[in-house]
Design an enzyme around this catalytic site. Sequence first.
Site, mmCIF file in Angstrom:
data_model
loop_
_atom_site.group_PDB
_atom_site.id
_atom_site.type_symbol
_atom_site.label_atom_id
_atom_site.label_comp_id
_atom_site.label_asym_id
_atom_site.label_seq_id
_atom_site.Cartn_x
_atom_site.Cartn_y
_atom_site.Cartn_z
ATOM 1 C CB SER A 168 -17.894 46.431 26.220
ATOM 2 O OG SER A 168 -17.065 47.194 27.050
ATOM 3 C CG ASP B 126 -14.397 51.363 20.952
ATOM 4 O OD1 ASP B 126 -13.895 52.024 21.784
ATOM 5 O OD2 ASP B 126 -14.765 50.011 20.864
ATOM 6 C CG HIS C 99 -16.864 51.055 23.925
ATOM 7 N ND1 HIS C 99 -16.071 49.932 23.329
ATOM 8 C CD2 HIS C 99 -17.357 50.434 25.219
ATOM 9 C CE1 HIS C 99 -16.100 48.904 24.294
ATOM 10 N NE2 HIS C 99 -16.889 49.330 25.462
ATOM 11 C CG ASP C 100 -21.872 54.250 24.439
ATOM 12 O OD1 ASP C 100 -21.237 53.225 25.178
ATOM 13 O OD2 ASP C 100 -22.446 55.142 24.861
ATOM 14 N NE ARG D 29 -22.295 56.905 33.813
ATOM 15 C CZ ARG D 29 -23.173 55.687 33.302
ATOM 16 N NH1 ARG D 29 -23.115 54.642 33.523
ATOM 17 N NH2 ARG D 29 -24.349 55.972 32.345
#
Lengths: 491, 491
Positions: free
Chosen positions: B230, B438, B472-473, B299
Amino acid sequence: MFHSTKQQLFVNPPAATHGYARPSSSGAHRLKLAARLYTATSARPLPSFPCVAQHAARENRILSLRASSSSDPSASGPEPPYARPSPSSYQTYHHNKPLPLTYAEPLPEFDIAYETWGTLSPARDNVILLHTGLSASSHAASTPENSAPGWWEKFIGPGRALDTRQFFVICTNVLGGCYGTTGPSSIDPATSKPYATTFPVISIFDMVRAQFALLDHLGIVKLYASVGSSMGAMQSLAAGWMFPERIGKVVSISGTARSSPSSIAMRFAQRSVLMADPNWNEGFYYEGLPPHTGLKLARQIATITYRSGPEWDIRFGRQVRPLSSSETTEKQHTPPCALIFSLRRTLTTRRGEQFCLKYDANSLIYISKAMDLFDMTEPSLVALGLSPAIPTPPPTVSSSPTRAHPPPANPAPHLPELAAGLRPLANTPILVLGVQSDILFPVDQQRELADALRMAGNSRVSYYELGGVWGHDTFLLDEQNVGGAIRGFLL
Amino acid sequence: MFHSTKQQLFVNPPAATHGYARPSSSGAHRLKLAARLYTATSARPLPSFPCVAQHAARENRILSLRASSSSDPSASGPEPPYARPSPSSYQTYHHNKPLPLTYAEPLPEFDIAYETWGTLSPARDNVILLHTGLSASSHAASTPENSAPGWWEKFIGPGRALDTRQFFVICTNVLGGCYGTTGPSSIDPATSKPYATTFPVISIFDMVRAQFALLDHLGIVKLYASVGSSMGAMQSLAAGWMFPERIGKVVSISGTARSSPSSIAMRFAQRSVLMADPNWNEGFYYEGLPPHTGLKLARQIATITYRSGPEWDIRFGRQVRPLSSSETTEKQHTPPCALIFSLRRTLTTRRGEQFCLKYDANSLIYISKAMDLFDMTEPSLVALGLSPAIPTPPPTVSSSPTRAHPPPANPAPHLPELAAGLRPLANTPILVLGVQSDILFPVDQQRELADALRMAGNSRVSYYELGGVWGHDTFLLDEQNVGGAIRGFLL
């Protein structure tokens, strides 16, 4: 210049309110004072934040509009600062009987605003009901009463996708909206005050039920077609499901029969931001200032979901730039926010400014929630006690997928339940059109919908996917391909 | 029950603050009063909004924590409510010489926090510098000093992706962060107060420069490898570009060499939401309440971008449900917000609550802006006056794409400029790993990076794409595939 701007920010009391601008509490004043004392002792000047100052400037504009209108005796009383379109530019039907609702007791009465294009045939058999997306009004195209371009201007007219030489097109403002149809900003007859958040939860099915009350009033028994994009596609599908005998054809563009968790998450984020604006005040802002900052921020998030990565890369890729020469002269003090990207200008456009002043925040909350709740899988429909107006007829052509469209090898997880739920649509010709770059109603959902309809026994599903880089907004922009598919399907 | 909850909301003064909860101004009290009068005359009870009440509850918790700590004389003074990890759990290097910055005058001095795993070889040639994502601390894995699991716990240790039997791993908190390294919450020596938004704009290159000051201090001349995911991948690429002679290998996982407009838009939305929280106060909140609501909302938006649509569909698809039986008994009055989706629980987790209390909002703003500004295309680098520490050496193996990897048929729009910018990386073996699901660093950008590196003359690009549904995680979760690729590449 940097300094003088900052001075102004602190000297001018209205500009000193900022952010979710409500009159500063004493705590905020104390902080401001701390910041000022800070500057006096700091080697570094205080930064400025144009993107935050924008909210304060808007609040000031609203306050000064209020002040000037209150000096006019005819404009006294609490007037919401968002302006509805002139009531003379659309027609309104007042339904004075209760409207059954999916999640609540019936709404005792309601108004529905609508506009029309073309001429109703003597047999009343050339009607197209056009459904809107989340925030659109009934003004889909210009009319003699309102010459402003509508939200689907290029798709409606002689020789266009909805050809007004052949069809009589009706577009309504949705139930829960704020452009003439009853919604949370409307006056509750029981209290003579706006419903605000005492307005009942509504569903996509309720929106359609209100539209059919209008059709009954107009004496229109059967639609030639029901047409919609985005949330309008949800309504279009729901209409075909609830009233299969009253609809000839269904068009679903960039829609879904089952809201996906990721689109729900996107809308949840928008509502959370909006509802965190103190001006929102649990929905009771009609006598105060509206949550314009929250609405602006919610709109920004929505805008991101409406376009695609590839298009932004083409449009902005070369404009993502480091500091300009004028900025670098004071680069030492430039805060992150002051580095301007072309992109930011797009996300904070004048249209966005208009939106957050003209659209009702509670309408956004109620309508986006109705989208979240939309789910035509059989267990969900059964749980809600929903059933179509007539029993599901047996499929007339075929009860299984055609040879050209065998069942998918890797069916989407909910496909069988969705197919069972969509059975009432088995005999209605349907156009399903999706866009490969759509991140809000992804192309997987379009395939799922077409597959489920075929699995439900519908042998007249027309299915297209469009390429291109416009994402979800393609339905507003791609007149040639979206319009062409509709025109061909309606013939 | 619905009624009594509501009563409580209005009777209990702390709970009556809501939204971006700051002590209500008189205007807000007036509105509240209006709402109460409204109920008295309305047939409909007022709704409740648990998701908004959550913000007020958090504010009350912070206030009561403040009150209890101020009764402790040792805890007097303004203390930010976010808790840094104990300084004894990491090491700190204080650099007392100026650090050159990309967009600003040099930072006169700074601290950098770091942790290490494994043993430094006598020749000091087994060092892996691990870069973090946006909000992570130096605590990548548990240590004797801090037994809490780190953010990459399963990837660091004997026999793991970063094998501590072989390598000496160093992870730092980034410049601009709030976990021991100098950032906006640090004390400005010039004023003895927190920098707040007088902190200079920083770049990814500046973060790397700070890390290399630490390496100089530790006597480490050359890294075995620079590894990051990232934003860490951005740093990893920047390190290889700035110090090609000091880095043996570069690993870039789910990163990019050029921030895309859509990812910039996502981060812009997060910052906008955060900065609109009145508690943010233009960054000067260290003596007041932090913008916990804005940080929580930011968040939430970030969380949406970290996962993929397909995974959410699998995880939540069947849990998206209509009202439960207990809810339907009072369905008449249930506002949209009260319809609970499992999804919402995910977006408002305890971890999210922790984050918005522990992380510094200004750090989020500065670091996410540094990500936006990251652009290794040649014109951008030239405009910034950036150049690698040594002149670009001629490629050692080949100056053109290999036969196995001919130039792409449809090159990404910025490929040639990016290839020109990446020339200093031409001789460094690089692992580029991307994830097809992603949406934040899409796989197109991974392909672009690998293509550009090859076009720049790098014949030692290892390129992998992972499937799966974690988006993405994936870099945090897929130990087998991400870890395996790294282990193989580092051997």
